[in-house]
Design a protein around this motif. Structure first.
Motif, PDB file in Angstrom:
ATOM      1  N   ARG A   9       0.823  -1.198   0.000  1.00  0.00           N
ATOM      2  CA  ARG A   9       0.000   0.000   0.000  1.00  0.00           C
ATOM      3  C   ARG A   9       0.860   1.251   0.000  1.00  0.00           C
ATOM      4  NH1 ARG A   9      -3.651  -1.903   4.433  1.00  0.00           N
ATOM      5  NH2 ARG A   9      -2.764  -0.236   5.641  1.00  0.00           N
ATOM      6  N   ASN A  10       1.191   1.705  -1.125  1.00  0.00           N
ATOM      7  CA  ASN A  10       1.597   3.119  -1.288  1.00  0.00           C
ATOM      8  C   ASN A  10       2.992   3.526  -0.833  1.00  0.00           C
ATOM      9  OD1 ASN A  10      -1.199   3.208  -1.747  1.00  0.00           O
ATOM     10  ND2 ASN A  10      -1.593   3.855   0.346  1.00  0.00           N
ATOM     11  N   SER A 117      -7.692   3.055  -5.926  1.00  0.00           N
ATOM     12  CA  SER A 117      -7.921   1.619  -6.077  1.00  0.00           C
ATOM     13  C   SER A 117      -8.300   0.985  -4.739  1.00  0.00           C
ATOM     14  CB  SER A 117      -6.673   0.938  -6.647  1.00  0.00           C
ATOM     15  OG  SER A 117      -6.372   1.418  -7.940  1.00  0.00           O
ATOM     16  N   THR A 118      -7.638   1.447  -3.664  1.00  0.00           N
ATOM     17  CA  THR A 118      -7.968   0.941  -2.330  1.00  0.00           C
ATOM     18  C   THR A 118      -9.415   1.235  -1.973  1.00  0.00           C
ATOM     19  OG1 THR A 118      -5.680   1.218  -1.562  1.00  0.00           O
ATOM     20  CG2 THR A 118      -7.393   1.115   0.123  1.00  0.00           C
ATOM     21  N   ILE A 124     -17.415   0.439   1.433  1.00  0.00           N
ATOM     22  CA  ILE A 124     -17.536   1.742   2.097  1.00  0.00           C
ATOM     23  C   ILE A 124     -16.709   2.786   1.362  1.00  0.00           C
ATOM     24  CG2 ILE A 124     -17.111   3.010   4.235  1.00  0.00           C
ATOM     25  CD1 ILE A 124     -17.662   0.446   5.762  1.00  0.00           C
ATOM     26  N   GLY A 125     -15.537   2.386   0.887  1.00  0.00           N
ATOM     27  CA  GLY A 125     -14.721   3.312   0.113  1.00  0.00           C
ATOM     28  C   GLY A 125     -15.443   3.781  -1.135  1.00  0.00           C
ATOM     29  N   ARG A 126     -16.139   2.861  -1.800  1.00  0.00           N
ATOM     30  CA  ARG A 126     -16.914   3.228  -2.997  1.00  0.00           C
ATOM     31  C   ARG A 126     -18.055   4.176  -2.631  1.00  0.00           C
ATOM     32  NH1 ARG A 126     -16.157  -2.306  -4.049  1.00  0.00           N
ATOM     33  NH2 ARG A 126     -18.283  -2.824  -3.406  1.00  0.00           N
ATOM     34  N   LEU A 262      -7.461   3.359   6.700  1.00  0.00           N
ATOM     35  CA  LEU A 262      -8.279   4.410   7.307  1.00  0.00           C
ATOM     36  C   LEU A 262      -8.994   5.263   6.266  1.00  0.00           C
ATOM     37  CD1 LEU A 262      -5.783   5.492  10.096  1.00  0.00           C
ATOM     38  CD2 LEU A 262      -8.036   4.492  10.470  1.00  0.00           C
ATOM     39  N   ILE A 263      -8.503   5.250   5.039  1.00  0.00           N
ATOM     40  CA  ILE A 263      -9.131   6.051   3.991  1.00  0.00           C
ATOM     41  C   ILE A 263     -10.530   5.537   3.692  1.00  0.00           C
ATOM     42  CG2 ILE A 263      -8.312   4.706   2.019  1.00  0.00           C
ATOM     43  CD1 ILE A 263      -8.389   8.575   2.311  1.00  0.00           C
ATOM     44  N   ASN A 264     -10.820   4.291   4.079  1.00  0.00           N
ATOM     45  CA  ASN A 264     -12.137   3.693   3.832  1.00  0.00           C
ATOM     46  C   ASN A 264     -13.102   3.858   5.000  1.00  0.00           C
ATOM     47  OD1 ASN A 264     -11.582   2.762   1.229  1.00  0.00           O
ATOM     48  ND2 ASN A 264     -10.713   0.850   1.973  1.00  0.00           N
TER      49      ASN A 264
END
Length: 310
Positions: A9-10, A117-118, A124-126, A262-264
């Motif tokens: 991840r990143n 993409s994550t 929830i991210g979507r 956490l972004i989600n």
């Protein structure tokens, strides 16, 4: 999720950027460095920097903006913004416009696409990308948060805001990131930063800010999160470096890697949730209380000083 998968991840591009510009952010005294987080809560800090770009007598025509407020930059302008904000941050780390511009100039497209993409791979991210919520005092209703039971996420958040004297309304709008959705992702990251402070309990002081930045960097991978982490301790006192080295760096590395992205997190939907339950679900350990630890240290030093006088 395994540590190896977490490392996907990143981190490669952010680490390259981090090692080259970290000294810049914290090159002044601790007093100035302590103002960086508070400086992010400031209305329209990019105004001076973009004034010349927005004049009508530009020698060339800018392409159509991707979203309201967007300032499309040519590659050489992005480079100049990076260099200018780096130099500005070196001499004036308390100046918010430099810190904000440096953050956007280092949030390069491959890193933001990775975060996209994550989010797209998570329900929830979507939902967050589809609804594009903004975190403000109106959207959160701060009075309602104050009425929530203790130990809820919402009450922990508002207590932290009140204690540190900051507001969600003054997070700066993204201007220089191309592509509306990528710009929103960076805006979302920027506006969620205070929630990371709230759930960990870390205050806006130099050690707390460094610890949260390392935690963010290991979990999310935004380069700006790691810029002050590698070399900032060189400017700290011996006691501060020891606390970071022995307590807060190990905590940030472990929790940042082990926790879910956490972004989600749709914070606005879980304000009534128990914060301890949330940490457990996310695999986040709460670090020791930094303010109490500093208070105990200063009290010990005071007693030692009085003992020497006797």
């Amino acid at each position: 999720m395994s540590v190896q998968l977490q490392f996907k991840r990143n981190f490669i591009l952010p680490l390259i950027l981090t090692s080259s510009v970290t000294r810049i952010l914290f090159s002044e005294s601790n007093v100035l460095a302590n103002k960086i987080e508070s400086g992010l809560h400031y209305l329209d800090p990019n105004k001076k920097m973009t004034r010349e770009l927005e004049k009508n007598n530009q020698p060339f025509k800018r392409r159509t903006p991707d979203y309201p407020g967007h300032v499309p930059l040519y590659n050489h302008e992005k480079l100049l913004m990076f260099l200018g904000s780096s130099i500005g941050s070196f001499f004036h780390p308390e100046r918010n416009e430099f810190i904000v511009a440096l953050g956007e100039s280092t949030a390069i497209k491959p890193i933001l696409k990775n975060l996209q993409s994550t989010m797209l791979s998570n329900a929830i991210g979507r939902q967050i990308l589809r609804e594009k919520p903004r975190i403000t005092s109106t959207s959160l209703n701060l009075d309602y948060l104050r009425s929530l039971p203790d130990n809820t996420i919402g009450k922990s958040y508002i207590n932290w805001l009140d204690r540190e004297g900051v507001s969600p309304d003054t997070r700066v709008a993204v201007k220089y990131i191309d592509n509306e959705e990528l710009a929103y992702i960076f805006q979302r990251y920027r506006e969620c930063h205070d929630f990371y402070h709230a759930i960990t309990g870390l205050p806006i002081i130099i050690e707390g800010e460094i610890a949260v930045k390392v935690f963010e960097f290991m979990n999310i991978g935004i380069p700006m999160s790691g810029l002050g982490a590698l070399f900032a301790p060189l400017r700290l006192k011996k006691s501060q470096r020891r606390r970071l080295r022995e307590i807060y760096y190990p905590w940030a590395l472990q929790s940042g890697l082990n926790s879910k992205p956490l972004i989600n997190v749709y914070w606005e939907k879980i304000l009534e949730k128990d914060v301890d339950e949330f940490r457990k679900e996310m695999h986040i350990e709460q670090p020791p209380d930094l303010r109490n630890m500093r208070k105990e240290y200063f009290e010990m030093k005071r007693r030692e000083k009085e003992g020497m006088k006797l």
